[in-house]
Design a protein around this motif. Structure first.
Motif, PDB file in Angstrom:
ATOM      1  N   SER A 261      -9.702  10.083 -12.426  1.00 52.71           N
ATOM      2  CA  SER A 261      -9.445   9.146 -10.970  1.00 52.71           C
ATOM      3  C   SER A 261      -8.013   9.625 -10.726  1.00 52.71           C
ATOM      4  O   SER A 261      -7.278  10.033 -11.439  1.00 52.71           O
ATOM      5  N   PHE A 262      -7.877   9.653  -9.301  1.00 45.92           N
ATOM      6  CA  PHE A 262      -6.625   9.775  -8.578  1.00 45.92           C
ATOM      7  C   PHE A 262      -6.036  11.184  -8.878  1.00 45.92           C
ATOM      8  O   PHE A 262      -4.991  11.555  -8.944  1.00 45.92           O
TER       9      PHE A 262
ATOM     10  N   VAL B  61      -5.718  -4.915  -1.272  1.00 39.83           N
ATOM     11  CA  VAL B  61      -4.609  -5.661  -0.302  1.00 39.83           C
ATOM     12  C   VAL B  61      -5.555  -6.052   1.024  1.00 39.83           C
ATOM     13  O   VAL B  61      -5.374  -7.210   1.176  1.00 39.83           O
ATOM     14  N   ALA B  62      -6.419  -5.476   1.336  1.00 36.29           N
ATOM     15  CA  ALA B  62      -7.247  -5.810   2.783  1.00 36.29           C
ATOM     16  C   ALA B  62      -8.142  -6.890   2.347  1.00 36.29           C
ATOM     17  O   ALA B  62      -7.972  -7.952   3.206  1.00 36.29           O
TER      18      ALA B  62
ATOM     19  N   PHE C 276      -5.878   6.889  -4.898  1.00 33.47           N
ATOM     20  CA  PHE C 276      -5.141   5.613  -5.647  1.00 33.47           C
ATOM     21  C   PHE C 276      -4.630   4.833  -4.448  1.00 33.47           C
ATOM     22  O   PHE C 276      -5.021   3.429  -4.395  1.00 33.47           O
ATOM     23  N   GLU C 277      -4.179   5.373  -3.278  1.00 28.56           N
ATOM     24  CA  GLU C 277      -3.753   4.431  -2.112  1.00 28.56           C
ATOM     25  C   GLU C 277      -4.691   3.954  -1.592  1.00 28.56           C
ATOM     26  O   GLU C 277      -4.652   2.586  -1.290  1.00 28.56           O
ATOM     27  N   VAL C 278      -5.804   4.586  -1.357  1.00 32.06           N
ATOM     28  CA  VAL C 278      -7.052   3.913  -0.768  1.00 32.06           C
ATOM     29  C   VAL C 278      -7.887   2.634  -1.783  1.00 32.06           C
ATOM     30  O   VAL C 278      -7.852   1.590  -1.211  1.00 32.06           O
TER      31      VAL C 278
ATOM     32  N   VAL D 136       0.725  -1.251  -0.072  1.00 27.45           N
ATOM     33  CA  VAL D 136       0.006   0.045   0.112  1.00 27.45           C
ATOM     34  C   VAL D 136       1.022   1.342   0.038  1.00 27.45           C
ATOM     35  O   VAL D 136       0.744   2.229  -0.676  1.00 27.45           O
ATOM     36  N   MET D 137       1.883   1.433   0.897  1.00 29.38           N
ATOM     37  CA  MET D 137       2.740   2.483   1.070  1.00 29.38           C
ATOM     38  C   MET D 137       3.480   2.735  -0.408  1.00 29.38           C
ATOM     39  O   MET D 137       3.645   3.800  -0.748  1.00 29.38           O
TER      40      MET D 137
END
Length: 171
Positions: free
Chosen positions: A153-154, A49-50, A41-43, A24-25
């Motif tokens: 997006s993003f 990943v979650a 984007f990170e969200v 994620v990071m």
């Protein structure tokens, strides 16, 4: 470049504490630095990943980390797709520190070998046209562009692309 030759590059399963958080990071930081993408984007990456971490079946999905001299520099995920016998390749990333060593191709090769072993008939992926290096890797493995669509997006106007690879032998 003798120094480059001395670097130890490995691709391993993403099964160690810190691997999922790093994915994620690294995506958030890398895509912001390279393309100016915002935290949306990170969200998205965090959700993928979650979901993987919470409910993946190890016989149907897997993730890999590329390391260089013991430091994480890349990743890829293979997750169950929307239809039976279809998997999705997700979250391919090689950070600037890991580039030039064919780690992206090694990650995709691991992903596709797993997909074949798991009995998938097709692998799909979604990407954006600005990710030129990743697209070259996908094309080298035989992925074909199915469709593309403009989206915002993003924090940017982008062109999203859907790619597919049939794993069944032809003929």
């Amino acid at each position: 470049m003798p120094q480059q030759d001395q670097k130890q590059a490995v691709v391993r399963r993403a099964d160690r504490p810190g691997d999922l958080g790093w994915v994620v990071m690294a995506h958030g930081e890398s895509y912001h630095q390279q393309f100016g993408w915002d935290t949306d984007f990170e969200v998205l990456v965090a959700k993928i990943v979650a979901d993987y971490g919470a409910k993946h079946d190890p016989t149907r999905g897997a993730a890999w980390i590329a390391e260089l001299d013991g430091r994480r520099v890349g990743c890829v995920f293979l997750v169950v797709g929307d239809r039976p016998k279809v998997a999705k390749l997700r979250l391919l990333l090689v950070t600037p520190q890991g580039r030039g060593l064919r780690l992206g191709a090694r990650l995709v090769a691991k992903c596709l070998a797993f997909a074949r072993e798991a009995g998938y008939e097709q692998v799909t992926l979604w990407t954006n046209d600005v990710l030129v290096a990743a697209r070259k890797i996908y094309q080298s493995f035989g992925f074909t562009l199915v469709d593309e669509e403009r989206h915002h997006s993003f924090g940017h106007d982008l062109v999203g692309q859907n790619w597919t690879l049939d794993l069944l032998p032809t003929g």
